[in-house]
Scaffold this motif. Structure first.
Motif, PDB file in Angstrom:
ATOM      1  N   ALA A 177     -17.140  58.643 -65.475  1.00 38.18           N
ATOM      2  CA  ALA A 177     -17.061  57.686 -64.369  1.00 38.18           C
ATOM      3  C   ALA A 177     -18.018  58.096 -63.257  1.00 38.18           C
ATOM      4  O   ALA A 177     -18.734  57.258 -62.696  1.00 38.18           O
ATOM      5  N   ALA A 178     -18.059  59.376 -62.934  1.00 36.84           N
ATOM      6  CA  ALA A 178     -18.967  59.864 -61.886  1.00 36.84           C
ATOM      7  C   ALA A 178     -20.426  59.655 -62.297  1.00 36.84           C
ATOM      8  O   ALA A 178     -21.251  59.211 -61.487  1.00 36.84           O
ATOM      9  N   LEU A 179     -20.742  59.960 -63.551  1.00 37.28           N
ATOM     10  CA  LEU A 179     -22.120  59.761 -64.011  1.00 37.28           C
ATOM     11  C   LEU A 179     -22.538  58.295 -63.897  1.00 37.28           C
ATOM     12  O   LEU A 179     -23.680  57.992 -63.554  1.00 37.28           O
ATOM     13  N   SER A 180     -21.617  57.387 -64.186  1.00 35.48           N
ATOM     14  CA  SER A 180     -21.922  55.962 -64.113  1.00 35.48           C
ATOM     15  C   SER A 180     -21.957  55.442 -62.681  1.00 35.48           C
ATOM     16  O   SER A 180     -22.936  54.819 -62.264  1.00 35.48           O
ATOM     17  N   LEU A 181     -20.891  55.710 -61.915  1.00 32.23           N
ATOM     18  CA  LEU A 181     -20.768  55.142 -60.575  1.00 32.23           C
ATOM     19  C   LEU A 181     -21.649  55.812 -59.533  1.00 32.23           C
ATOM     20  O   LEU A 181     -22.251  55.153 -58.696  1.00 32.23           O
ATOM     21  N   VAL A 182     -21.733  57.128 -59.585  1.00 35.26           N
ATOM     22  CA  VAL A 182     -22.467  57.862 -58.560  1.00 35.26           C
ATOM     23  C   VAL A 182     -23.947  58.021 -58.922  1.00 35.26           C
ATOM     24  O   VAL A 182     -24.826  57.848 -58.082  1.00 35.26           O
ATOM     25  N   TYR A 183     -24.202  58.317 -60.196  1.00 31.92           N
ATOM     26  CA  TYR A 183     -25.575  58.617 -60.606  1.00 31.92           C
ATOM     27  C   TYR A 183     -26.254  57.472 -61.355  1.00 31.92           C
ATOM     28  O   TYR A 183     -27.399  57.594 -61.772  1.00 31.92           O
ATOM     29  N   GLY A 184     -25.542  56.353 -61.537  1.00 28.95           N
ATOM     30  CA  GLY A 184     -26.153  55.167 -62.118  1.00 28.95           C
ATOM     31  C   GLY A 184     -26.484  55.233 -63.592  1.00 28.95           C
ATOM     32  O   GLY A 184     -27.265  54.424 -64.087  1.00 28.95           O
ATOM     33  N   LYS A 185     -25.916  56.189 -64.308  1.00 27.95           N
ATOM     34  CA  LYS A 185     -26.189  56.289 -65.743  1.00 27.95           C
ATOM     35  C   LYS A 185     -25.410  55.213 -66.499  1.00 27.95           C
ATOM     36  O   LYS A 185     -24.280  54.899 -66.164  1.00 27.95           O
ATOM     37  N   SER A 186     -26.036  54.664 -67.523  1.00 24.79           N
ATOM     38  CA  SER A 186     -25.379  53.655 -68.347  1.00 24.79           C
ATOM     39  C   SER A 186     -24.533  54.360 -69.399  1.00 24.79           C
ATOM     40  O   SER A 186     -25.012  54.701 -70.482  1.00 24.79           O
ATOM     41  N   ILE A 187     -23.295  54.617 -69.055  1.00 25.22           N
ATOM     42  CA  ILE A 187     -22.398  55.363 -69.933  1.00 25.22           C
ATOM     43  C   ILE A 187     -21.018  54.715 -69.896  1.00 25.22           C
ATOM     44  O   ILE A 187     -20.515  54.388 -68.823  1.00 25.22           O
ATOM     45  N   PRO A 188     -20.419  54.444 -71.069  1.00 22.04           N
ATOM     46  CA  PRO A 188     -19.100  53.817 -71.058  1.00 22.04           C
ATOM     47  C   PRO A 188     -18.025  54.788 -70.568  1.00 22.04           C
ATOM     48  O   PRO A 188     -17.986  55.941 -70.978  1.00 22.04           O
ATOM     49  N   TRP A 189     -17.179  54.307 -69.687  1.00 21.13           N
ATOM     50  CA  TRP A 189     -16.109  55.168 -69.175  1.00 21.13           C
ATOM     51  C   TRP A 189     -14.812  54.400 -68.923  1.00 21.13           C
ATOM     52  O   TRP A 189     -13.755  54.986 -68.832  1.00 21.13           O
ATOM     53  N   ARG A 190     -14.888  53.090 -68.839  1.00 15.35           N
ATOM     54  CA  ARG A 190     -13.695  52.289 -68.562  1.00 15.35           C
ATOM     55  C   ARG A 190     -12.855  52.085 -69.819  1.00 15.35           C
ATOM     56  O   ARG A 190     -13.374  52.040 -70.923  1.00 15.35           O
ATOM     57  N   SER A 191     -11.572  51.908 -69.625  1.00 21.67           N
ATOM     58  CA  SER A 191     -10.694  51.513 -70.719  1.00 21.67           C
ATOM     59  C   SER A 191     -10.957  50.051 -71.032  1.00 21.67           C
ATOM     60  O   SER A 191     -11.340  49.282 -70.148  1.00 21.67           O
TER      61      SER A 191
ATOM     62  N   LYS B  76      -5.789  67.868 -71.332  1.00 21.99           N
ATOM     63  CA  LYS B  76      -6.414  67.335 -70.130  1.00 21.99           C
ATOM     64  C   LYS B  76      -7.924  67.148 -70.252  1.00 21.99           C
ATOM     65  O   LYS B  76      -8.541  66.529 -69.391  1.00 21.99           O
ATOM     66  N   GLN B  77      -8.541  67.642 -71.330  1.00 20.16           N
ATOM     67  CA  GLN B  77      -9.986  67.501 -71.460  1.00 20.16           C
ATOM     68  C   GLN B  77     -10.398  66.028 -71.578  1.00 20.16           C
ATOM     69  O   GLN B  77     -11.483  65.658 -71.157  1.00 20.16           O
ATOM     70  N   TYR B  78      -9.523  65.168 -72.126  1.00 18.76           N
ATOM     71  CA  TYR B  78      -9.868  63.752 -72.264  1.00 18.76           C
ATOM     72  C   TYR B  78      -9.955  63.076 -70.902  1.00 18.76           C
ATOM     73  O   TYR B  78     -10.875  62.312 -70.634  1.00 18.76           O
ATOM     74  N   GLN B  79      -8.995  63.365 -70.040  1.00 19.01           N
ATOM     75  CA  GLN B  79      -9.033  62.799 -68.696  1.00 19.01           C
ATOM     76  C   GLN B  79     -10.219  63.353 -67.918  1.00 19.01           C
ATOM     77  O   GLN B  79     -10.873  62.627 -67.172  1.00 19.01           O
ATOM     78  N   GLY B  80     -10.502  64.626 -68.087  1.00 18.20           N
ATOM     79  CA  GLY B  80     -11.652  65.239 -67.414  1.00 18.20           C
ATOM     80  C   GLY B  80     -12.963  64.614 -67.862  1.00 18.20           C
ATOM     81  O   GLY B  80     -13.850  64.346 -67.049  1.00 18.20           O
ATOM     82  N   ALA B  81     -13.095  64.361 -69.161  1.00 20.01           N
ATOM     83  CA  ALA B  81     -14.310  63.733 -69.678  1.00 20.01           C
ATOM     84  C   ALA B  81     -14.465  62.324 -69.126  1.00 20.01           C
ATOM     85  O   ALA B  81     -15.560  61.904 -68.740  1.00 20.01           O
ATOM     86  N   ARG B  82     -13.351  61.568 -69.059  1.00 23.11           N
ATOM     87  CA  ARG B  82     -13.437  60.206 -68.517  1.00 23.11           C
ATOM     88  C   ARG B  82     -13.827  60.236 -67.044  1.00 23.11           C
ATOM     89  O   ARG B  82     -14.651  59.440 -66.599  1.00 23.11           O
ATOM     90  N   LEU B  83     -13.252  61.159 -66.262  1.00 20.93           N
ATOM     91  CA  LEU B  83     -13.620  61.264 -64.847  1.00 20.93           C
ATOM     92  C   LEU B  83     -15.086  61.656 -64.685  1.00 20.93           C
ATOM     93  O   LEU B  83     -15.791  61.132 -63.825  1.00 20.93           O
ATOM     94  N   GLY B  84     -15.540  62.573 -65.530  1.00 23.44           N
ATOM     95  CA  GLY B  84     -16.949  62.970 -65.485  1.00 23.44           C
ATOM     96  C   GLY B  84     -17.873  61.811 -65.829  1.00 23.44           C
ATOM     97  O   GLY B  84     -18.896  61.595 -65.167  1.00 23.44           O
TER      98      GLY B  84
END
Length: 102
Positions: A14-28, A4-12
């Motif tokens: 996603a939050a960094l990108s969407l909520v905090y505006g960081k330029s970080i890849p998270w989408r498939s 489950k760490q992979y899904q947790g990392a992707r959710l984290g």
């Protein structure tokens, strides 16, 4: 999923990108376009892929006791239970093809 760490990392991410505006890849990777690139050849371009490209990783349902070559035997018992990415064609039979490059 087993790990489950992979899904947790992707959710984290996603939050960094969407909520905090960081330029970080998270989408498939997602479909962008396809074009004929030669006789009997099609090139498919994907969106949401970094300049580093794609990395082939074992499927989530491949646990630590299995080796990659065990997928064929596992799929013989339970079709499509252990696979890399698959593509489904829009042909009459709706054919599925394993997208792995060998």
């Amino acid at each position: 999923p087993i790990f489950k760490q992979y899904q947790g990392a992707r959710l984290g991410n996603a939050a960094l990108s969407l909520v905090y505006g960081k330029s970080i890849p998270w989408r498939s990777p997602s479909y962008a376009l396809a074009r004929q690139s030669g006789q009997g050849e099609v090139t498919v371009e994907l969106a949401d892929v970094t300049s580093a490209g794609l990395t082939l990783k074992p499927p989530a349902n491949l646990n630590s006791n299995l080796k990659l070559e065990d997928c064929a035997e596992r799929n013989a018992k339970s079709p499509r239970s252990c696979a890399w990415a698959d593509l489904q064609f829009n042909d009459v039979d709706r054919t599925w093809v394993n997208a792995s490059v060998e």
